[in-house]
Design an enzyme around this catalytic site. Structure first.
Site, PDB file in Angstrom:
ATOM      1  CD  GLU A  41      -2.715   1.051   2.635  1.00 28.97           C
ATOM      2  OE1 GLU A  41      -2.304   0.398   3.613  1.00 28.97           O
ATOM      3  OE2 GLU A  41      -3.806   1.640   2.624  1.00 28.97           O
ATOM      4  CE  LYS A 114      -7.289   0.644   3.521  1.00 35.51           C
ATOM      5  NZ  LYS A 114      -6.200   1.374   4.227  1.00 35.51           N
ATOM      6  CB  CYS A 156      -4.069  -1.999   4.479  1.00 37.89           C
ATOM      7  SG  CYS A 156      -3.155  -1.610   5.985  1.00 37.89           S
TER       8      CYS A 156
HETATM    9  O1  LIG Z   1      -2.059   6.566   4.650  1.00 38.28           O
HETATM   10  C1  LIG Z   1      -1.277   6.153   3.792  1.00 38.28           C
HETATM   11  O2  LIG Z   1      -0.448   6.869   3.187  1.00 38.28           O
HETATM   12  C2  LIG Z   1      -1.330   4.703   3.449  1.00 38.28           C
HETATM   13  N1  LIG Z   1      -2.376   4.034   4.105  1.00 38.28           N
HETATM   14  C3  LIG Z   1      -2.291   3.501   5.325  1.00 38.28           C
HETATM   15  O3  LIG Z   1      -1.266   3.578   5.988  1.00 38.28           O
HETATM   16  C4  LIG Z   1      -3.532   2.801   5.847  1.00 38.28           C
HETATM   17  C5  LIG Z   1      -4.538   3.841   6.247  1.00 38.28           C
HETATM   18  S1  LIG Z   1      -4.016   4.972   7.489  1.00 38.28           S
HETATM   19  N2  LIG Z   1      -3.211   1.918   6.924  1.00 38.28           N
HETATM   20  C6  LIG Z   1      -4.002   0.911   7.305  1.00 38.28           C
HETATM   21  O4  LIG Z   1      -5.065   0.644   6.731  1.00 38.28           O
HETATM   22  C7  LIG Z   1      -3.479   0.112   8.495  1.00 38.28           C
HETATM   23  C8  LIG Z   1      -4.374  -1.016   8.938  1.00 38.28           C
HETATM   24  C9  LIG Z   1      -3.874  -1.614  10.184  1.00 38.28           C
HETATM   25  O5  LIG Z   1      -2.761  -1.378  10.608  1.00 38.28           O
HETATM   26  C10 LIG Z   1      -4.766  -2.515  10.959  1.00 38.28           C
HETATM   27  O6  LIG Z   1      -5.840  -2.936  10.457  1.00 38.28           O
HETATM   28  O7  LIG Z   1      -4.413  -2.817  12.094  1.00 38.28           O
END
Ligand SMILES: O=C(O)CNC(=O)[C@H](CS)NC(=O)CCC(=O)C(=O)O
Length: 276
Positions: A41, A114, A156
């Site tokens: 991601e 997503k 993710c």
């Molecule tokens: O924001 C960005 O640049 C890239 N995207 C992310 O890092 C995303 C959204 S903040 N991270 C997750 O979905 C973590 C899920 C997770 O860690 C869990 O389900 O425990």
């Protein structure tokens, strides 16, 4: 035999630098006639100011990032799944976190936005993640037929929603990709167990490509990219650092496990998508 690969990155807020790092890793991969390579991601921009992604979000099917990714797919003769890059959405102030699958001919075969956004509190130095502030959620399943298998897409936080994986499996997925930027805290607690559960319950291969390390804005991601077979065995895993893990796809293993333990036939429940 078809080959599956997950690339693990420590992406920085610099598209060119990330592309160079991806290219270096692609140049070291084993050759295969049919090779699916999954990037994490936020593979081309991570660890900077999230709002900046709105500025360089591209329309689907057109733009610098997509051209470069398509070229890499051609140059290294792989199906390249770019975990997510920011793609322009219907709303000016938001982008979609889109997973894009390119063919070895450089064609954009499929896209996935997503669906489940990470609006979650975590006991780390960020404390609170509100992905929906800048990201527009997707509303459709994405599954693509490649010569040897059907590949389903998730991203993710989607990993926590087994119904999505079940729906993809019902539509014929043999391999499900989970490009991620899993937090270090939740990763330690849940990542491997969730991935193995999704592989076992759906009797599919899972390719989990994660970000790893401490990023420029202080965010810590868990790494542990891995490939899991439909029996739930971890074929290969990379705990830390930048690099890749790779394994063969074995159609007969899926057939045997599904014949021996026919959960799809025994299942009394059906899934319905509830996307509003
Ligand atoms: O924001 C960005 O640049 C890239 N995207 C992310 O890092 C995303 C959204 S903040 N991270 C997750 O979905 C973590 C899920 C997770 O860690 C869990 O389900 O425990």
């Amino acid at each position: 035999m078809a080959r599956l690969t997950a690339i693990q990155l420590q992406s920085v807020p610099d598209i060119i630098e990330n592309l160079a790092c991806i290219e270096t890793i692609l140049s070291t991969l084993p050759e295969s006639a049919e090779h699916l390579v999954v990037l994490p991601e936020a593979c081309l921009y991570f660890g900077g100011k999230d709002a900046q992604q709105i500025e360089f979000a591209e329309p689907l099917g057109n733009g610098f990032m997509q051209k470069k990714l398509a070229l890499l797919a051609v140059q290294y003769n792989v199906y390249l799944l770019a975990g997510t890059i920011p793609i322009s959405s219907k709303q000016d102030d938001k982008f979609t976190a889109s997973s894009l699958l390119f063919s070895p001919e450089g064609k954009l075969l499929n896209d996935y936005q997503k669906i489940h956004l990470f609006d979650v509190d975590v006991a780390d130095n960020e404390k609170s993640y509100r992905e929906s502030t800048l990201t527009q959620a997707g509303e459709k399943l994405s599954i693509t037929t490649l010569p040897s298998f059907n590949v389903g897409m998730t991203v993710c936080y989607d990993l926590r929603f087994p119904e999505l994986f079940r729906a993809l499996t019902k539509q014929g997925a043999d391999v499900i990709c989970v490009p991620s930027a899993f937090t270090k805290v939740t990763g330690k607690a849940h990542w491997q167990a969730l991935l193995q559960a999704r592989a076992i319950e759906n009797q599919v291969y899972i390719i989990a490509a994660d970000q790893e390390g401490e990023h420029l804005n202080g965010r810590q991601t868990y790494g542990h990219s891995m490939i899991i077979n439909p029996w739930g065995e971890i074929m290969t895993m990379k705990a830390e650092g930048v690099g890749y893990v790779s394994s063969n796809f074995d159609r007969e293993l899926i057939s045997k496990i599904r014949a021996d333990i026919p959960v799809a036939r025994h299942n009394k429940f059906s899934v319905k998508l509830n996307l509003t």
